[in-house]
Design an enzyme around this catalytic site. Structure first.
Site, PDB file in Angstrom:
ATOM      1  N   ASP A  33       0.814  -1.128  -0.161  1.00 34.07           N
ATOM      2  CA  ASP A  33      -0.075   0.097  -0.078  1.00 34.07           C
ATOM      3  C   ASP A  33       0.833   1.352  -0.155  1.00 34.07           C
ATOM      4  O   ASP A  33       1.975   1.087   0.184  1.00 34.07           O
ATOM      5  CB  ASP A  33      -0.936  -0.030   1.215  1.00 34.07           C
ATOM      6  CG  ASP A  33      -2.194   0.953   1.156  1.00 34.07           C
ATOM      7  OD1 ASP A  33      -3.263   0.584   0.845  1.00 34.07           O
ATOM      8  OD2 ASP A  33      -1.830   2.110   1.108  1.00 34.07           O
ATOM      9  N   ARG A  35       0.212   3.476   1.990  1.00 27.45           N
ATOM     10  CA  ARG A  35       0.282   3.927   3.159  1.00 27.45           C
ATOM     11  C   ARG A  35       1.179   2.932   3.940  1.00 27.45           C
ATOM     12  O   ARG A  35       1.292   1.830   3.765  1.00 27.45           O
ATOM     13  CB  ARG A  35      -1.259   4.305   3.852  1.00 27.45           C
ATOM     14  CG  ARG A  35      -1.707   5.442   3.126  1.00 27.45           C
ATOM     15  CD  ARG A  35      -3.099   5.229   3.568  1.00 27.45           C
ATOM     16  NE  ARG A  35      -3.811   4.252   2.805  1.00 27.45           N
ATOM     17  CZ  ARG A  35      -5.092   4.051   3.058  1.00 27.45           C
ATOM     18  NH1 ARG A  35      -5.910   4.717   3.811  1.00 27.45           N
ATOM     19  NH2 ARG A  35      -5.711   2.892   2.222  1.00 27.45           N
ATOM     20  N   TYR A 139     -13.827   8.271 -12.765  1.00 27.14           N
ATOM     21  CA  TYR A 139     -13.734   6.941 -11.963  1.00 27.14           C
ATOM     22  C   TYR A 139     -14.392   5.635 -12.996  1.00 27.14           C
ATOM     23  O   TYR A 139     -13.797   4.850 -13.323  1.00 27.14           O
ATOM     24  CB  TYR A 139     -14.177   6.967 -10.821  1.00 27.14           C
ATOM     25  CG  TYR A 139     -14.404   5.663 -10.014  1.00 27.14           C
ATOM     26  CD1 TYR A 139     -13.121   4.968  -9.549  1.00 27.14           C
ATOM     27  CD2 TYR A 139     -15.511   5.201 -10.148  1.00 27.14           C
ATOM     28  CE1 TYR A 139     -13.643   3.601  -8.922  1.00 27.14           C
ATOM     29  CE2 TYR A 139     -15.830   3.920  -8.991  1.00 27.14           C
ATOM     30  CZ  TYR A 139     -14.680   3.128  -8.692  1.00 27.14           C
ATOM     31  OH  TYR A 139     -14.794   2.166  -8.092  1.00 27.14           O
TER      32      TYR A 139
END
Ligand code: SER
Length: 305
Positions: A33, A35, A139
């Site tokens: 990830d 993060r 998106y």
């Protein structure tokens, strides 16, 4: 042994999918990830940016990866704030994963599409698996492009990329930046005794799925033996459809105090372009998809902990 790489592992789906896949002793999991994880994970984790192709080559070769779940995506509402960045992340990351698939003989890839591929001009009730699609969010456009690319790369390179069109996913953690996030946000407000201001009108109906059903669908699809010449689809799946009002009432019926007011914003227009329900018969007939959770069972399950 399945040697699995997961991108977007700290997201709404990734968190549970990693846990669920790592319970199988036949799976090695490498979660990635952008993060850092908040707590230690029960599987290997590397902080990595999926746009960094070279780094992913290193991960795939060092860990002898043979299966990828590519979950990274900027969602519908957030995407509208930065269409160029959204196209870049959603499509370039898809391309990087496909390239890894081709170069390093990855045997199977999972990538989620979305109900956002539909646009206003479809029938909103039981939106068909195959129909004209004119998404009106960046998106949705990236998801539709991904669906087309998935088929292209199967024909071109024989890649086995599998996909479902996810509706709104309900879990205790929000996806972040999605149009269907209201369901999770409302639930958390009820649990924290906060008032909720909903960005959609009370009667806006959208298809939803409980996270447990979504994980089961992904796992079932990835286990299916398809014939080599079978056309591949991003399969429609859904659990139930709901409106903010129906969801709020269901939470209140469980004994929670919840005050909701409604202040529609730009996300109302996004939701109005999406179907209320989707036809998921094809997924049922080809790989046995059937949801286990309705609204009542979803709430009982989430609220039991
Ligand atoms: N949950 C997603 C969103 O709202 C739809 O795929 O963007």
């Amino acid at each position: 042994m399945n040697r699995i790489l997961i991108t977007g592992a700290l997201g709404q789906i990734g968190t549970l999918l990693c846990q669920s896949l790592s319970n199988d002793p036949d799976n090695f999991i490498l979660a990635t990830d952008i993060r850092k994880p908040i707590k230690n994970t029960q599987y290997d984790f590397v902080q990595a940016d999926v746009l960094d192709y070279k780094f992913f080559v290193k991960l795939v070769t060092e860990h002898r990866i043979n299966t990828i779940y590519h979950l990274v995506s900027i969602l519908s509402a957030n995407g509208e704030h930065d269409p160029f960045g959204t196209w870049n992340l959603n499509i370039q990351s898809f391309q990087n994963i496909v390239r890894l698939g081709k170069e390093y003989k990855i045997k199977r890839i999972f990538w989620p599409s979305s109900i956002a591929v539909y646009g206003k001009d479809i029938s909103p009730i039981l939106a068909p698996q195959q129909t004209e699609m004119n998404p009106e969010t960046i998106y949705g456009i990236t998801k539709l492009a991904g669906e087309k690319l998935m088929n292209y790369y199967k024909i071109k390179y024989g890649l086995d990329i599998r996909s479902i069109r996810l509706p709104g996913v309900i879990s205790i953690n929000a996806a972040g930046g999605g149009t269907t996030d209201f369901a999770v946000e409302m639930l958390n407000c009820a649990l924290n005794k906060d008032k909720y201001t909903c960005y959609l009108l009370p009667n806006t109906r959208l298809p939803m799925i409980y996270i447990e059903d979504a994980i089961n669908a992904i796992k079932a699809l990835m286990k299916t033996n398809f014939k080599n010449n079978e056309r591949i689809y991003s399969y429609n799946v859904m659990g139930y459809s709901l409106t903010p009002k129906i969801w709020a009432d269901a939470i209140i019926n469980k004994g929670y105090k919840l005050e909701v007011d409604y202040k529609p914003d730009y996300r109302q227009i996004i939701a109005d372009g999406w179907p209320q329900t989707v036809d998921d018969k094809l997924a049922n007939s080809i790989w046995g998809w059937a949801p286990k959770y309705n609204i009542e069972k979803t709430l009982s399950d989430i609220l039991k902990s």
